[in-house]
Design an enzyme around this catalytic site. Structure first.
Site, short mmCIF file in Angstrom:
data_model
loop_
_atom_site.label_atom_id
_atom_site.label_comp_id
_atom_site.label_asym_id
_atom_site.label_seq_id
_atom_site.Cartn_x
_atom_site.Cartn_y
_atom_site.Cartn_z
N GLY A 30 0.73 -1.20 0.13
CA GLY A 30 0.07 -0.16 0.17
C GLY A 30 0.77 1.14 0.03
CG LEU A 66 -0.50 1.80 -4.03
CD1 LEU A 66 -1.71 1.15 -5.30
CD2 LEU A 66 0.41 0.90 -3.74
CG HIS A 102 3.98 0.63 -5.77
ND1 HIS A 102 3.81 2.01 -4.63
CD2 HIS A 102 4.22 -0.09 -5.13
CE1 HIS A 102 4.32 1.50 -3.61
NE2 HIS A 102 4.52 0.19 -3.78
N GLY A 149 9.67 -4.50 -8.31
CA GLY A 149 10.79 -3.47 -8.25
C GLY A 149 12.18 -3.99 -8.08
#
EC number: 6.3.2.1
Length: 512
Positions: free
Chosen positions: A28, A30, A34, A147
């Site tokens: 979360g 974000l 993201h 990532g």
């Protein structure tokens, strides 16, 4: 669409039908990093699911689990805007229905957590492995998007997926940064305005590592000392600063290839991580293997996928063979061969269709070098010491700056022994004969019977592996890849995935 319970997720999955399913797992809060992951998933086609779960297992008792940023409505809006089809925000009981006491936990490969964040965050990577295994079991995606900012976590999960043979493809995304170089991170929200300016010293200090390498400093100890001084002089509290290799994350005493200069620092209440990939030249990927294993086709596609130059060394030997035949010379040492090599000019031109153009002394020999006559003699020509020496020198000159993918029979053992990744691509004799027949037919050339092709291939294997000069050998540090039963795209995908473990996307991405 917003999903919350496991039942919501299962209904959404069942309604989607077949096709690729991309999972972007997050905790979360974000941000545009993201969003880049979501957009990359969207571009590959299929459905995109973003998960938001603040995993309690990966926080130590004194870490920031309770105050970790939570803003589900904003996350939902950002995910949909970036291209997600749904956002799933489960509760702990949905992910861990038996609770912590009844949970089977997974442990990472010990070598991957011996350095960097491993020692200072005990239990963290066990929590990461456990929650990702649960997410994969519940969602069963075809692709998992992660990532490169969290490089250690990425390597841990790559190993986990490979060791457990989970049928999911990991897709890495380069680190996204603010204008001042600081990586995008949910924890940046902890920084005050003054601390935010101070935090920018982290990427600046790591960038100094590359400048020191460019100036000739390859030893780890003085390089690390200089970078640490920059961080501490700027008021950053250094948790760790290490120079490690990229695939196994083991400490290095000096930079001999791509290396990861990684740090964790504290700025105010925020713990920030960042890294820099140090390279003295662009990387080289060497692909060796016997005739007919599909090296040329695979190498060409791999080079395109990675944005590297394709060096078709096999075509160079075929070019010399063709020129010898054109002049009526026997494939043997002597003055005629020496004179030919002295005046030899091999140049690769722009691709014609799917094939790279080869000019031999100004003549386009692209098709001529692929005939059966050239194929039958190229092994004997390649075994000649003077030919080997002349072409190896040309190839090494082309590779001085790196940035290429080369294929042949001795690329990893003789031409580029310091290549970052070496692949030994092979296939059975029967499979190679079938491919050779299909290739000849596609070129409207005569196609011998398969038994004849198999014998010719076996004979060439023997010649290549038994010649005195640069025999066909698998390099001791090469990864063997048997291509029987695999499509070209599948072979390419495997090689690209292996390469990405040695060289991150961001290392070759000028925008990263």
């Amino acid at each position: 669409m917003k999903l919350q319970t496991s039942a919501d997720l299962q209904r959404w999955l069942q309604a989607g039908g077949p096709g690729p399913l991309h999972l972007v797992p997050t905790m979360g809060a974000l941000h545009q990093g993201h969003a880049a992951l979501i957009r990359a998933a969207r571009q590959q086609g299929g459905r995109v699911l973003v998960s938001v779960f603040v995993n309690p297992l990966q926080f130590s008792p004194n870490e920031d689990f309770a105050r970790y940023p939570r803003r589900l409505e904003e996350d939902h809006a950002l995910a949909l805007e970036a291209g997600a089809d749904a956002l799933w925000a489960p509760q702990p009981e949905d992910v861990f229905p038996a609770g912590a006491a009844g949970l089977t936990q997974l442990a990472p490969a010990p070598e991957l957590v011996a350095n960097l964040c491993g020692p200072s965050r005990p239990g963290h990577f066990e929590g990461v492995c456990t929650v990702v295994s649960r997410l994969l079991a519940l969602v069963q995606p075809s692709h998992l998007h992660l990532g490169e900012k969290d490089w250690q976590q990425l390597q841990v999960l790559r190993r986990l997926v490979r060791d457990l043979r989970w049928p999911v493809q990991i897709v890495p995304c380069p680190t996204l940064r603010e204008r001042d170089g600081l990586p995008l991170s949910s924890r940046n929200a902890y920084l005050s305005v003054e601390q935010r300016q101070q935090a920018a010293l982290l990427p600046q200090a790591l960038a100094q590592g590359q400048q020191l390498l460019d100036a000739g400093q390859r030893q780890a100890e003085p390089l690390l000392r200089a970078v640490r001084a920059l961080m501490e002089d700027g008021g950053l509290a250094v948790d760790y600063l290490q120079l490690v290799d990229l695939p196994r994350l083991q400490e290095l005493e000096q930079v001999t290839g791509p290396a990861l200069l990684a740090a964790a620092v504290r700025c105010g209440e925020a713990r920030l991580i960042d890294h820099r990939v140090l390279m003295s030249r662009l990387p080289i990927l060497a692909i060796d293997g016997p005739a007919g294993a599909g090296k040329s086709t695979v190498t060409r596609q791999v080079a395109h996928e990675l944005g590297l130059t394709y060096l078709d060394t096999g075509a160079m030997y075929r070019g010399v063979t063709w020129l010898l035949q054109q002049r009526g010379f026997e494939p043997q040492e002597g003055e005629p061969l020496q004179a030919l090599l002295a005046d030899l000019e091999l140049r690769f031109g722009p691709a014609s269709g799917t094939e790279q153009t080869l000019l031999v002394n100004g003549v386009d020999a692209t098709s001529a070098i692929r005939t059966a006559e050239v194929t039958a003699s190229v092994s004997a020509v390649a075994a000649l010491p003077s030919v080997r020496a002349a072409l190896t020198q040309q190839q090494q000159q082309l590779g001085q700056q790196g940035g290429l993918v080369a294929e042949g029979r001795d690329i990893g053992t003789a031409v580029f022994p310091d290549a970052e990744l070496k692949i030994y691509l092979t296939a059975t004799v029967a499979e190679r004969a079938r491919r050779r027949a299909a290739d000849l037919a596609a070129r409207s050339l005569p196609v011998p019977v398969l038994s004849q092709l198999e014998q010719e291939i076996a004979d060439r294997d023997h010649k290549d592996s038994s010649r005195e000069v640069a025999p066909l050998r698998q390099a001791s540090d090469a990864v063997e890849l048997l291509s029987d039963g695999l499509s070209i795209d599948e072979v390419v995908a495997q090689i690209v995935a292996l390469f990405r473990e040695w060289v991150p996307v961001e290392a070759l991405n000028a925008d990263a």
